[in-house]
Design an enzyme around this catalytic site. Structure first.
Site, mmCIF file in Angstrom:
data_model
loop_
_atom_site.group_PDB
_atom_site.id
_atom_site.type_symbol
_atom_site.label_atom_id
_atom_site.label_comp_id
_atom_site.label_asym_id
_atom_site.label_seq_id
_atom_site.Cartn_x
_atom_site.Cartn_y
_atom_site.Cartn_z
ATOM 1 N N CYS A 160 0.818 -1.207 0.000
ATOM 2 C CA CYS A 160 0.000 0.000 0.000
ATOM 3 C C CYS A 160 0.855 1.262 0.000
ATOM 4 O O CYS A 160 0.384 2.341 -0.368
ATOM 5 C CB CYS A 160 -0.941 -0.001 1.200
ATOM 6 N N SER B 46 10.056 2.813 5.900
ATOM 7 C CA SER B 46 8.612 2.653 6.035
ATOM 8 C C SER B 46 7.950 3.912 6.579
ATOM 9 O O SER B 46 8.605 4.754 7.210
ATOM 10 C CB SER B 46 8.292 1.477 6.967
ATOM 11 N N GLN C 185 6.574 -8.920 3.345
ATOM 12 C CA GLN C 185 6.176 -8.539 1.988
ATOM 13 C C GLN C 185 7.336 -8.691 1.015
ATOM 14 O O GLN C 185 7.149 -9.102 -0.138
ATOM 15 C CB GLN C 185 5.636 -7.109 1.996
#
Length: 442
Positions: free
Chosen positions: A52, A111, A122
């Site tokens: 995302c 992040s 991921q």
């Protein structure tokens, strides 16, 4: 071959653009294959990381400049964008910079939430999908495996992931201080909005004994309950069942408190003063402030949790320097490995040349040995000739380079050959040349 990373993330692109360039796991294999089919020999290895917050392509190519132009064009075409839509939002890293980026991503340093652990899983999924699609080779395999190892080292040797940096995560950590096992706890969530959903997700990961959603509208509560494996009750049922819960998390839009002092006092009496942990995330507050004065209640408000989150962010930020030092060392290790691979063609050619020389001298020695046996002469002479022949052949090229060197390149050759053949770098030109010449003429 060169390593190149192309992508965009939460820091460089708005959500609307990231949404357009997101790829689900089911789309990744076909996307990788389409990219290789479209760009042909420009890409020898490729992996796609899509979350995302980021979309990144990790590529191996022997045409980095050409790929840097064609890959953005290909990506824009895939998602029916114009290339200019990506301008100013994408980044590119090559070689050591690409490795450093991958290591920082895996370690949670790149992040939105510093140090979050989900990105590592991921990345492992991205590696697996690329491998299964046949798009992962030696170089990318090394990059990903070293990324995973670096992330593990960063997490084990620094405090980058040791402190809560979201209210939901902070709530779980605080509850764990009160109860030995959250798996033995019953949890009540009052409300069904985004904050309650986030908290319910975090607490559900601890697999509590029971979770219940209480909300003004039962339909919305049922929707959330289905996501996290909870049951549902109405707000009117709270007084009757309140004592059953060890943990209460509340966040509604009510203008007045929903949980009053009297309700909590009665619940504690029923519970025989077994402690209760409460989180009031609403503004205005859902739980009367006087509840905090009760001996067996641990009540935390938005402000209390905000201070815990801020403390966690500061402690994680303090660990960034340690993490960056680990990453820099692992980047150097990776680049040393990569540079070693660049010498492989030369090494292979040297081995082939040496093998040709060996075969030629061995053929001569076999003929000489057969002749010696036929004539009854000493066969050791054939072995002597073999050793001298090999020595002369192997020394011919470096000796010739030294003899033909001019005054500018001769010091370089002297130092290099001195190191290779064990001659002191302080020897004179003639002494080193004579040493090598004598070896060749012996």
């Amino acid at each position: 071959m060169q390593l190149i990373t192309f992508g965009l993330n939460h820091a460089t692109a708005p959500l609307a653009l990231r949404e357009q360039l997101a790829f689900g796991d089911a789309q990744v294999p076909d996307t990788l294959q389409q990219l290789r089919d479209s760009l042909g020999e420009q890409v020898t290895e490729v992996a796609l990381l899509s979350t995302c917050n980021r979309t990144e392509f990790y590529c191996v190519t022997d045409k980095p400049h050409q790929l840097a132009e064609t890959l953005p064009q290909w990506l824009a075409q895939q998602r029916q964008l114009v290339t200019n839509d990506l301008s100013g939002h994408v980044y590119q890293h090559t070689q050591g910079s690409a490795a450093q980026h991958a290591f920082r991503v895996a370690s949670g340093l790149d992040s939105m939430v510093l140090g979050e652990p989900q990105i590592l899983g991921q990345m492992k999924q991205a590696e697996r999908l690329a491998r299964e699609a046949g798009c992962l080779g030696t170089l990318l395999n090394q990059l990903f495996q070293r990324s995973f190892a670096t992330a593990k080292e960063v997490r084990s040797q620094t405090e980058i992931g040791a402190h809560s940096v979201s209210m939901a995560a902070a709530g779980v950590r605080l509850a764990e201080r009160i109860f030995e096992r959250l798996a033995d706890c019953a949890i009540l969530f009052v409300g069904a909005g985004e904050m309650i959903e986030l908290c319910a997700t975090h607490f559900a990961a601890q697999q509590p004994k029971r979770m219940v959603i209480a909300n003004r509208t039962r339909e919305r509560a049922q929707t959330l309950a289905g996501k996290v494996g909870a049951s549902v009750m109405s707000l009117n049922e709270l007084p009757e069942h309140f004592a059953q819960f060890d943990i209460v998390v509340s966040c509604t839009a009510s203008s007045l408190p929903i949980i009053g002092l009297g309700m909590v006092e009665r619940a504690l009496k029923t519970r025989k003063h077994k402690p209760m942990f409460m989180m009031d995330l609403a503004v205005p507050r859902d739980i009367e402030s006087d509840v905090a004065q009760l001996d067996d209640v641990f009540l935390y408000t938005v402000d209390d949790l905000a201070s815990v989150v801020q403390e966690g962010m500061e402690q994680r930020q303090a660990a960034v320097g340690d993490a960056e030092r680990i990453i820099q060392q692992r980047v150097q290790d990776f680049m040393h490995w990569l540079e070693g691979r660049s010498a492989l063609p030369v090494i292979q050619e040297m081995r082939q040349h040496a093998e040709q020389l060996r075969q030629a001298e061995l053929s001569k020695a076999q003929k000489a040995l057969q002749k010696a046996l036929a004539q009854g002469t000493d066969p050791m002479q054939a072995l002597e000739q073999l050793s001298h022949g090999l020595t002369n052949k192997f020394l011919h090229a470096p000796l010739q380079a030294l003899q033909q060197a001019d005054e500018h390149t001769r010091p370089h050759w002297l130092a290099l050959l001195g190191e290779l053949y064990g001659a002191s770098s302080t020897r004179t030109d003639s002494s080193l040349t004579n040493k090598l010449t004598n070896k060749e003429e012996e």
